[in-house]
Design a protein around this motif. Structure first.
Motif, PDB file in Angstrom:
ATOM      1  N   PHE A  10       0.930  -1.212  -0.017  1.00 24.40           N
ATOM      2  CA  PHE A  10      -0.065   0.217   0.106  1.00 24.40           C
ATOM      3  C   PHE A  10       0.919   1.137   0.097  1.00 24.40           C
ATOM      4  O   PHE A  10       1.724   1.213   0.575  1.00 24.40           O
ATOM      5  CB  PHE A  10      -0.950  -0.010   1.179  1.00 24.40           C
ATOM      6  CG  PHE A  10      -1.717  -1.179   1.207  1.00 24.40           C
ATOM      7  CD1 PHE A  10      -3.079  -1.176   0.955  1.00 24.40           C
ATOM      8  CD2 PHE A  10      -1.484  -2.238   1.828  1.00 24.40           C
ATOM      9  CE1 PHE A  10      -3.993  -2.185   0.873  1.00 24.40           C
ATOM     10  CE2 PHE A  10      -2.351  -3.411   1.820  1.00 24.40           C
ATOM     11  CZ  PHE A  10      -3.617  -3.320   1.383  1.00 24.40           C
ATOM     12  N   LEU A  11       0.369   2.274  -0.653  1.00 26.70           N
ATOM     13  CA  LEU A  11       1.472   3.416  -0.778  1.00 26.70           C
ATOM     14  C   LEU A  11       0.574   4.722  -0.967  1.00 26.70           C
ATOM     15  O   LEU A  11      -0.412   4.562  -1.688  1.00 26.70           O
ATOM     16  CB  LEU A  11       2.306   3.429  -1.923  1.00 26.70           C
ATOM     17  CG  LEU A  11       2.020   3.107  -3.358  1.00 26.70           C
ATOM     18  CD1 LEU A  11       2.194   4.430  -3.947  1.00 26.70           C
ATOM     19  CD2 LEU A  11       2.874   1.989  -4.258  1.00 26.70           C
ATOM     20  N   ASP A  12       1.141   5.795  -0.721  1.00 29.04           N
ATOM     21  CA  ASP A  12       0.760   7.183  -0.993  1.00 29.04           C
ATOM     22  C   ASP A  12       1.945   7.971  -1.236  1.00 29.04           C
ATOM     23  O   ASP A  12       3.014   7.846  -0.684  1.00 29.04           O
ATOM     24  CB  ASP A  12      -0.227   7.643   0.186  1.00 29.04           C
ATOM     25  CG  ASP A  12      -0.851   8.982  -0.221  1.00 29.04           C
ATOM     26  OD1 ASP A  12      -1.387   9.047  -1.262  1.00 29.04           O
ATOM     27  OD2 ASP A  12      -0.541   9.825   0.505  1.00 29.04           O
ATOM     28  N   ILE A  13       1.826   9.097  -2.189  1.00 26.70           N
ATOM     29  CA  ILE A  13       2.864  10.167  -2.064  1.00 26.70           C
ATOM     30  C   ILE A  13       2.414  11.254  -1.794  1.00 26.70           C
ATOM     31  O   ILE A  13       1.112  11.716  -1.898  1.00 26.70           O
ATOM     32  CB  ILE A  13       3.354  10.013  -3.785  1.00 26.70           C
ATOM     33  CG1 ILE A  13       2.389  10.353  -4.753  1.00 26.70           C
ATOM     34  CG2 ILE A  13       3.900   8.574  -3.902  1.00 26.70           C
ATOM     35  CD1 ILE A  13       2.894  10.707  -6.252  1.00 26.70           C
ATOM     36  N   GLU A  14       3.227  12.461  -1.556  1.00 26.55           N
ATOM     37  CA  GLU A  14       2.919  13.730  -1.303  1.00 26.55           C
ATOM     38  C   GLU A  14       3.994  14.452  -2.270  1.00 26.55           C
ATOM     39  O   GLU A  14       5.077  14.060  -2.607  1.00 26.55           O
ATOM     40  CB  GLU A  14       3.277  14.160   0.075  1.00 26.55           C
ATOM     41  CG  GLU A  14       2.413  13.522   0.957  1.00 26.55           C
ATOM     42  CD  GLU A  14       0.931  13.635   0.933  1.00 26.55           C
ATOM     43  OE1 GLU A  14       0.509  14.740   0.302  1.00 26.55           O
ATOM     44  OE2 GLU A  14       0.168  12.865   1.013  1.00 26.55           O
ATOM     45  N   THR A  15       3.336  15.469  -2.899  1.00 26.72           N
ATOM     46  CA  THR A  15       4.155  16.008  -4.148  1.00 26.72           C
ATOM     47  C   THR A  15       3.826  17.534  -3.757  1.00 26.72           C
ATOM     48  O   THR A  15       2.821  18.410  -3.288  1.00 26.72           O
ATOM     49  CB  THR A  15       3.699  15.950  -5.442  1.00 26.72           C
ATOM     50  OG1 THR A  15       2.122  16.239  -5.780  1.00 26.72           O
ATOM     51  CG2 THR A  15       3.638  14.397  -5.560  1.00 26.72           C
ATOM     52  N   VAL A  16       4.809  18.416  -4.366  1.00 27.93           N
ATOM     53  CA  VAL A  16       4.832  20.082  -4.276  1.00 27.93           C
ATOM     54  C   VAL A  16       5.402  20.434  -5.366  1.00 27.93           C
ATOM     55  O   VAL A  16       6.015  19.812  -6.296  1.00 27.93           O
ATOM     56  CB  VAL A  16       5.474  20.466  -3.072  1.00 27.93           C
ATOM     57  CG1 VAL A  16       5.129  19.952  -1.832  1.00 27.93           C
ATOM     58  CG2 VAL A  16       7.087  20.244  -3.078  1.00 27.93           C
ATOM     59  N   PRO A  17       5.236  22.070  -5.726  1.00 31.70           N
ATOM     60  CA  PRO A  17       5.843  22.392  -6.809  1.00 31.70           C
ATOM     61  C   PRO A  17       7.198  22.418  -6.578  1.00 31.70           C
ATOM     62  O   PRO A  17       7.808  22.492  -5.589  1.00 31.70           O
ATOM     63  CB  PRO A  17       5.208  23.908  -6.719  1.00 31.70           C
ATOM     64  CG  PRO A  17       3.885  23.962  -5.884  1.00 31.70           C
ATOM     65  CD  PRO A  17       4.081  22.971  -4.991  1.00 31.70           C
ATOM     66  N   GLU A  18       7.878  22.567  -7.841  1.00 26.72           N
ATOM     67  CA  GLU A  18       9.539  22.170  -7.660  1.00 26.72           C
ATOM     68  C   GLU A  18      10.118  23.390  -7.087  1.00 26.72           C
ATOM     69  O   GLU A  18      11.010  23.053  -6.432  1.00 26.72           O
ATOM     70  CB  GLU A  18       9.839  22.091  -9.096  1.00 26.72           C
ATOM     71  CG  GLU A  18       9.726  22.951 -10.231  1.00 26.72           C
ATOM     72  CD  GLU A  18      10.406  22.549 -11.442  1.00 26.72           C
ATOM     73  OE1 GLU A  18      11.511  22.570 -11.666  1.00 26.72           O
ATOM     74  OE2 GLU A  18       9.534  22.381 -12.433  1.00 26.72           O
ATOM     75  N   GLU A  19       9.684  24.464  -7.238  1.00 23.04           N
ATOM     76  CA  GLU A  19      10.000  25.716  -6.541  1.00 23.04           C
ATOM     77  C   GLU A  19       9.048  26.416  -5.450  1.00 23.04           C
ATOM     78  O   GLU A  19       7.891  26.255  -5.934  1.00 23.04           O
ATOM     79  CB  GLU A  19      10.513  26.733  -7.707  1.00 23.04           C
ATOM     80  CG  GLU A  19      11.529  26.476  -8.688  1.00 23.04           C
ATOM     81  CD  GLU A  19      13.004  25.936  -7.749  1.00 23.04           C
ATOM     82  OE1 GLU A  19      13.303  26.403  -6.853  1.00 23.04           O
ATOM     83  OE2 GLU A  19      13.881  25.353  -8.436  1.00 23.04           O
ATOM     84  N   GLU A  20       9.422  27.017  -4.683  1.00 24.44           N
ATOM     85  CA  GLU A  20       8.412  27.693  -3.613  1.00 24.44           C
ATOM     86  C   GLU A  20       7.421  28.619  -4.534  1.00 24.44           C
ATOM     87  O   GLU A  20       6.424  28.583  -3.975  1.00 24.44           O
ATOM     88  CB  GLU A  20       9.107  28.197  -2.612  1.00 24.44           C
ATOM     89  CG  GLU A  20       8.299  28.809  -1.300  1.00 24.44           C
ATOM     90  CD  GLU A  20       8.961  29.430  -0.257  1.00 24.44           C
ATOM     91  OE1 GLU A  20       8.423  29.700   0.924  1.00 24.44           O
ATOM     92  OE2 GLU A  20      10.109  29.379  -0.140  1.00 24.44           O
ATOM     93  N   SER A  21       8.009  29.217  -5.471  1.00 20.98           N
ATOM     94  CA  SER A  21       7.142  30.278  -6.037  1.00 20.98           C
ATOM     95  C   SER A  21       7.505  30.588  -7.321  1.00 20.98           C
ATOM     96  O   SER A  21       8.424  30.221  -7.925  1.00 20.98           O
ATOM     97  CB  SER A  21       7.186  31.656  -5.195  1.00 20.98           C
ATOM     98  OG  SER A  21       8.605  32.164  -5.252  1.00 20.98           O
ATOM     99  N   PHE A  22       6.487  30.902  -7.980  1.00 19.78           N
ATOM    100  CA  PHE A  22       6.486  30.978  -9.606  1.00 19.78           C
ATOM    101  C   PHE A  22       7.772  31.845 -10.086  1.00 19.78           C
ATOM    102  O   PHE A  22       8.562  31.411 -10.840  1.00 19.78           O
ATOM    103  CB  PHE A  22       5.193  31.648  -9.997  1.00 19.78           C
ATOM    104  CG  PHE A  22       5.328  31.912 -11.544  1.00 19.78           C
ATOM    105  CD1 PHE A  22       4.942  30.697 -12.445  1.00 19.78           C
ATOM    106  CD2 PHE A  22       5.155  32.870 -12.250  1.00 19.78           C
ATOM    107  CE1 PHE A  22       4.990  30.695 -13.768  1.00 19.78           C
ATOM    108  CE2 PHE A  22       5.086  33.061 -13.554  1.00 19.78           C
ATOM    109  CZ  PHE A  22       5.104  32.070 -14.438  1.00 19.78           C
ATOM    110  N   PRO A  23       8.081  32.917  -9.269  1.00 20.46           N
ATOM    111  CA  PRO A  23       9.331  33.609  -9.933  1.00 20.46           C
ATOM    112  C   PRO A  23      10.556  33.066  -9.900  1.00 20.46           C
ATOM    113  O   PRO A  23      11.559  33.330 -10.515  1.00 20.46           O
ATOM    114  CB  PRO A  23       9.374  34.927  -9.033  1.00 20.46           C
ATOM    115  CG  PRO A  23       7.809  35.073  -8.537  1.00 20.46           C
ATOM    116  CD  PRO A  23       7.320  33.821  -8.452  1.00 20.46           C
ATOM    117  N   ASP A  24      10.517  32.066  -9.005  1.00 20.23           N
ATOM    118  CA  ASP A  24      11.895  31.155  -8.664  1.00 20.23           C
ATOM    119  C   ASP A  24      12.090  30.193  -9.925  1.00 20.23           C
ATOM    120  O   ASP A  24      13.030  29.813  -9.996  1.00 20.23           O
ATOM    121  CB  ASP A  24      11.559  30.162  -7.431  1.00 20.23           C
ATOM    122  CG  ASP A  24      11.684  31.250  -6.158  1.00 20.23           C
ATOM    123  OD1 ASP A  24      12.213  32.306  -6.509  1.00 20.23           O
ATOM    124  OD2 ASP A  24      10.992  30.690  -5.254  1.00 20.23           O
TER     125      ASP A  24
END
Length: 236
Positions: free
Chosen positions: A12-26
């Motif tokens: 059984f599995l689950d993943i957590e993901t986020v944008p590759e950079e903290e903010s768009f201008p980065d």
């Protein structure tokens, strides 16, 4: 058919993901333009590309995996237990560690991967990020040329659909209607990005592992078996 599967054969599995950079201008300028183009249809005229960037984590091309939580059943001397663990840290390393687990312990034909909405999100997302990070795909994620019945993946959302391909049911809703303790008692998916960039990784890991336990509970419910008690769950 679900009742005939050996629970010890399921990861059984689950993943957590986020944008590759903290903010768009980065983002580099080229990546900003690509994001703007990629999301034009979804944004329409309601959001700018920068405003919409908080959702970038759901696209493997613009996001990254920050943790993969897994769990599996063990039966010994008539006793049942469910063990969870989480791979986290630098993305390439956690993907390599997860791949090593699949290759060493869940590499037999009878082994299955199980997630909620896994066929649409978790499994392809992991595979894409492995390719991006130059990590070899383990056989369980190497789907090219395989027929549907040769893909050893279980999806609790698909099980609940009963063939209704228009139907979407969140993990939170499904656990609620099935009488399963909610895994969303601290943070929710929309808060993961904020927690990550505020260095609150322990909260995210706990949240992810609770989702894994909830997915296992759903499978038990489908099999009409007793739900896991807190005493049966161990973190390793």
């Amino acid at each position: 058919m679900l009742e005939k599967i050996n629970l010890e054969h399921i990861l059984f599995l689950d993943i957590e993901t986020v944008p590759e950079e903290e903010s768009f201008p980065d983002l580099p300028e080229e990546k900003q333009l690509l994001w703007e183009e990629k999301t034009r249809y979804q944004r329409k005229e309601e959001f700018t590309a920068e405003e919409f960037y908080e959702r970038a984590g759901i696209w493997a091309e613009f996001g990254k995996i920050i943790c993969i939580s897994v769990g599996h059943f063990r039966f010994k001397e008539g006793r049942r237990s469910f063990r969870t663990t989480t791979f986290y840290g630098e993305e390439k390393q956690l993907l390599q560690e997860f791949s090593a687990l699949l290759n060493s312990h869940f590499n037999k034909p009878e082994h299955l991967l199980c997630a909620h909405n896994g066929k649409e999100f978790d499994f392809p997302y992991i595979a894409r990020r492995m390719i991006i990070n130059d990590v070899a795909l383990p056989p369980k994620l190497h789907l090219s040329g395989k027929k549907p019945w040769e893909v050893m993946h279980l999806d609790t959302m698909e099980l609940w659909k009963f063939g209704d391909y228009k139907h979407y049911t969140s993990l939170k809703l499904l656990t609620s209607i099935l009488g399963i303790p909610s895994p969303k008692d601290d943070i929710n998916g929309k808060q993961v990005r904020k927690c990550y960039y505020q260095n609150e990784m322990p909260r995210i890991i706990t949240y992810c592992e609770k989702d894994v336990i909830a997915i296992a509970q759903i499978v038990l419910k489908f099999r009409r078996e007793k739900l896991l008690s807190p005493e049966e769950v161990t973190k390793v």
